[in-house]
Motif scaffolding. Structure first.
Motif, short mmCIF file in Angstrom:
data_model
loop_
_atom_site.label_atom_id
_atom_site.label_comp_id
_atom_site.label_asym_id
_atom_site.label_seq_id
_atom_site.Cartn_x
_atom_site.Cartn_y
_atom_site.Cartn_z
N HIS A 1 0.81 -1.22 0.00
CA HIS A 1 0.00 0.00 0.00
C HIS A 1 0.84 1.27 0.00
CE1 HIS A 1 0.68 -0.96 4.30
NE2 HIS A 1 0.80 0.34 4.41
N ASN B 1 -10.61 2.33 2.95
CA ASN B 1 -10.61 0.87 3.05
C ASN B 1 -10.19 0.47 4.46
OD1 ASN B 1 -7.65 0.79 3.11
ND2 ASN B 1 -7.77 1.21 0.90
N GLU C 1 -7.74 -1.42 5.43
CA GLU C 1 -6.31 -1.39 5.69
C GLU C 1 -5.89 -0.01 6.18
OE1 GLU C 1 -2.21 -3.07 3.69
OE2 GLU C 1 -3.99 -2.85 2.47
N ARG D 1 -12.66 -3.25 -1.85
CA ARG D 1 -12.12 -2.82 -0.55
C ARG D 1 -13.11 -1.89 0.15
NH1 ARG D 1 -7.38 -3.21 -3.67
NH2 ARG D 1 -7.50 -1.05 -4.38
N TYR E 1 -10.74 -9.48 7.08
CA TYR E 1 -10.11 -8.76 5.98
C TYR E 1 -8.63 -9.14 5.88
CZ TYR E 1 -8.62 -4.82 3.06
OH TYR E 1 -8.10 -4.04 2.06
#
Length: 925
Positions: free
Chosen positions: A356, A516, A518, A566, A587
């Motif tokens: 990411h 999202n 994350e 996402r 997730y």
């Protein structure tokens, strides 16, 4: 002696006067000063702690500048006393050291108290002595201007023989408003001209560290036990086996390379992408007595050279470096000249193009790996998918590396979600629960940051903004004030926090929906790093969803599908009625097997509070149908509440039968209900436009099927729970920590974390031996801080007649020792611990403990049956009424008992009484 005309670097003098330490550092950096020599006679600066020896040393070392005290030598001839001793011994030796500095072209500044050093008696005496030796001197005044030595007024005539009888009377002669000067010839420079001009130049010699990891953990880092996987990773590194460790933020991954660094004979190199994080970790390591340095682009030439010298000298155990720095040929050559035993890649996901936060420079680290073939390689990061993990190992040529993946469950984070109805009002309400605590508020845009920070300030909250649109100086100042606990609240865009290692962040508030899970997980991971509870509240609206969808639509078509998936996972998290940890951990491909976490809003909302909301559901669903199933929640609510908004009137919705039939609920209450209708599958919402459509379940409601849910006033979230402690003593200790941190020019958490202060205020240690058992108290911190903190604790306890309490042994990790948390609770309960003991030991709420005990009782396992009634906070008569009701209705459901008692006994008491009833009637124990 060298000719001054061929060597241009002078000796500088500088004073501070009224200037701040930051301003002083700016001038030192401007002139590339390597060494600051303190010539004050009283370096402790009692009226200005920022210029005390310890604080000044910390400030200078953070900039790579060496602090040296020479007030006892270079100031000796200016203090009266025995002039011959001062000249022939101390003073002469001090000047000789400056001669060596000049010959070696070191950039040296002498520091005095006066704002203009040209007005300082000591600086003038030294300046004239150096001038007589043909060494150029430049005085830096308070405004940063340079004053040449020749511009300083001439002294009175000096005796022919400064060591003769006339010297003392000459030395004490006052002139020019009392200024006293001294000039004297010096002996030739003695000793090896190539020897360092400062015998104490550089970091202290390496201390002798214990050889056992467990002993190191306690004595140096101050921890009782390893967290899950830490010991396994450390063993892998010490065995010379490459490893990849995926450990969430706050789980202790730094220890996995910091501790082995003290056991390996050579250097440990740590690659980090963030300068602020490097500096923070170096400061904390040095505070614990661990020699660490950093190489990055923030260092000027002199600081860079000083750091390189320490590495070559072998006085460093950990070197932090940015990847760009590490790839420089001179740095690679340096590392080849010393012994490197471990190469650690922090934030290793940056290596992967599928990570990411991809950084191309990380991709080139394989060249470093090849140059250091004998160094064990450890790659660590907080999050990485299977694809990213494979890419990391391939890129670093550690295909056979041991792989460690820790649980992503941060048990101490309380997760909550609320519909966004009024951002400012909801923010203020949340902050009221966290007064005097430190936290981060995340906004989606720079404008929102500025607006919300201003709103909070207008309501009396000490909050500062942070975003990339601010000038660098302001942004850095605001970050510094937050990390130093000068400002408790920072309002920021998501760019804030990547380099923050602040352990006492007690809350994270998202006023906009993250794109999202994350991103959300990374951001909440900045809270509760001291393992104490931290609250994470997310406010959302479907306007946020629309905004995210718009930005997704601007991406390349190949990226849109993944981005929408996402986002769907993010919506699944906010809309779930189950424990929030289930979709969050899912997730990251982790299954949350427990019945509930007791640390999210869904798990702490009593299921018994469900009420019949069929009528509101029928009204809302009918309005959705009659408006054509093409409008969003807010428009439906406007119609139900009889709004005269233009959009309602222009659509003719004021003429519908559902117009103005919902005035019994506020807009906020309708929004709360609408979310439940969506969660229960009565409605589906278009992810792009937010419009609502009926499902088959909705038509069943029209036919009379009941709908149960919660009204806003019945929804509750328990307040922050932590180790029970003395709040007043905690505040005193906190104030003392802040004063020490300010004096040392470091963040307060570098001294001690909040968790350590909480333990002080819970156990009232009275001796060094007991103080050493506290969380985070290592040997060096015990030596540096025990006396001052113990003084406060002893005085406080003496005033109130409080006795010391023994700190219990550290609890198990809930998996690292093969037992679950419930098993540990049951074992301690059966051994005689009270609920108070258990709550203090595990730092959880009573409701969590009762849940563990109730599940154990239902499973038919043995439990000690006594000591429960004391926790049922109702009268003895009500206790007996409740126990009789459980005998009549059974223990499976609380609502029948609650209603039988006329709703007079609260659910909290019924949980206790139910457990008591079951245990005493089964004969357990």
């Amino acid at each position: 002696m060298n000719n001054a005309n061929t060597i241009t670097t002078p000796i500088f003098t500088i004073g501070y006067g009224q200037r701040s330490v930051d301003a002083l550092l700016t001038d030192l950096r401007t002139h590339q000063i390597q060494y600051l020599i303190d010539i004050r006679s009283q370096p402790e600066a009692p009226h200005d702690t920022t210029y005390s020896q310890s604080a000044l040393r910390q400030s200078l070392e953070s900039q790579g500048i060496r602090y040296v005290f020479m007030g006892h030598t270079l100031g000796g001839a200016c203090n009266g006393g025995d002039p011959n001793a001062g000249i022939e011994n101390d003073y002469e030796q001090g000047i000789i050291r400056l001669q060596k500095a000049f010959q070696q072209q070191r950039r040296v500044a002498l520091m005095c108290r006066e704002g203009n050093p040209a007005h300082c008696r000591r600086a003038q005496v030294i300046g004239r002595t150096l001038d007589g030796l043909e060494i150029p001197v430049r005085h830096i005044d308070e405004s940063g201007q340079i004053i040449e030595q020749k511009a300083v007024s001439a002294p009175p005539p000096m005796p022919d023989d400064p060591f003769g009888d006339e010297f003392e009377s000459w030395l004490l002669t006052d002139y020019d408003n009392g200024t006293i000067f001294y000039e004297a010839p010096l002996a030739e420079m003695s000793g090896d001209p190539a020897a360092p001009f400062l015998p104490d130049d550089g970091l202290p010699p390496l201390p002798a560290f214990p050889h056992d990891p467990a002993t190191l953990l306690r004595q140096i880092f101050g921890y009782d036990s390893f967290r899950p996987l830490q010991e396994d990773i450390i063993t892998s590194v010490l065995d010379g086996q490459d490893a990849l460790a995926i450990m969430p933020t706050g789980s202790g991954k730094s220890l996995c390379y910091q501790l082995p660094a003290l056991l390996l004979p050579g250097l440990t190199v740590v690659v980090s992408p963030l300068i602020s994080l490097m500096e923070d970790q170096v400061t904390q390591l040095r505070e614990s007595g661990i020699p660490a340095v950093a190489l990055n682009s923030s260092l000027d030439y002199s600081a860079y050279q000083w750091t390189v010298e320490q590495i070559r000298a072998g006085t460093v155990k950990l070197l932090y470096a940015a990847p760009e720095t590490l790839l420089r040929p001179d740095v690679l050559l340096l590392l080849e000249q010393v012994r490197v035993d471990c190469l650690t890649i922090d934030e290793a996901h940056c290596i992967s193009e599928w990570g990411h936060d991809f950084r191309p420079e990380y991709r080139q680290l394989i060249s470093v790996r090849r140059r250091l073939p004998h160094a064990v390689c450890l790659a660590v990061t907080a999050t990485a998918t299977a694809r990213v993990r494979h890419d990391i190992k391939t890129s670093l040529s550690i295909a056979d590396a041991n792989e460690f993946i820790a649980s992503f469950d941060r048990e101490n984070l309380f997760l909550a979600v609320e519909p966004k109805t009024n951002t400012v009002a909801q923010t203020l309400a949340f902050l009221q629960q966290h007064r005097d605590e430190s936290g981060i508020i995340y906004c989606a845009t720079r404008r929102q940051v500025d607006d919300l920070a201003a709103q909070l300030q207008s309501h009396g909250w000490d909050a500062l903004p942070y975003h990339a649109g601010m000038d660098t100086a302001t942004r850095q100042r605001n970050q510094r004030q937050f990390t130093r606990d000068d400002t408790p609240i920072i309002v920021a865009t998501v760019a804030f926090g990547m380099g923050i290692n602040k352990s006492n962040v007690r809350f994270i508030l998202h006023v906009d929906l993250p794109k999202n899970l994350e991103s959300y997980y990374q951001q909440i991971g900045r809270a509760g790093r001291d393992e104490l509870r931290a609250d994470c509240l997310l406010l959302y609206s479907y306007q946020d969803v629309n905004t995210i969808n718009f930005f997704i639509s601007q991406q390349a078509e190949s990226q849109q599908r993944g981005a929408r998936l996402r986002l769907e996972a993010m919506l699944g998290f906010i809309e779930t009625n189950e424990c929030r940890r289930r979709p969050l951990l899912a997730y990251f491909n982790e299954t949350f097997a427990a019945d509930g976490c007791e640390m999210c809003d869904n798990c702490t909302t009593a299921p018994e509070a469900l009420v019949d909301i069929t009528i509101p559901a029928q009204k809302f669903l009918s309005c959705v149908k009659r408006t054509g199933e093409i409008f969003g929640t807010n428009h439906i609510i406007d119609v139900l509440r009889g709004s005269r908004a233009t959009r309602v009137l222009s659509q003719g919705h004021d003429r519908l039968s559902t117009y103005n039939i919902g005035g019994e609920f506020s807009k906020k209450e309708w929004q709360y209900l609408a979310r439940q209708f969506i969660q229960q599958g009565l409605l589906v919402q278009d992810p792009t436009y937010g419009s609502l459509k009926l499902t088959a379940k909705a038509y069943a409601v029209f036919r009379g099927e009941n709908v149960e849910g919660m009204m806003m006033e019945t929804a509750r979230r328990e307040t922050t729970a932590a180790l029970p402690h003395d709040a007043e003593l905690f505040q005193r200790l906190r104030a003392h920590r802040k004063a020490l941190a300010d004096a040392a020019n470091v963040a307060p958490y570098v001294i001690f974390s909040d968790r350590t202060l909480v333990e002080m205020a819970a156990y009232y240690p009275q001796s060094n031996q007991r103080f050493a058992t506290l969380y985070g108290v290592g040997a060096l911190k015990l030596e540096k801080y025990a006396d001052s903190f113990l003084g406060i604790i002893r005085t406080y306890c003496a005033e109130r007649g409080i006795e010391e309490k023994r700190r219990p042994a550290a609890p198990g990790s809930g998996g690292g020792n093969g037992r679950s948390r419930r098993q540990e609770v049951v074992e301690m309960w059966n051994e005689g611990s009270s609920l108070d003991d258990l709550a203090a030991h595990f730092q959880v709420k009573f409701s969590t403990l009762l849940d563990h005990l109730w599940k154990t009782a239902r499973a038919g396992e043995t439990l000690r049956p006594d000591s429960l009634l004391a926790y049922a906070d109702v009268s003895a008569a009500d206790q007996q009424r409740a126990l009789a009701a459980f005998a009549a209705h059974g223990p499976d459901f609380l609502r029948p008992v609650y209603e039988t008692l006329g709703e007079t006994v609260p659910y909290e008491a019924l949980h206790v009484l139910r457990l008591h009833h079951v245990l005493n009637n089964r004969g357990n124990g």
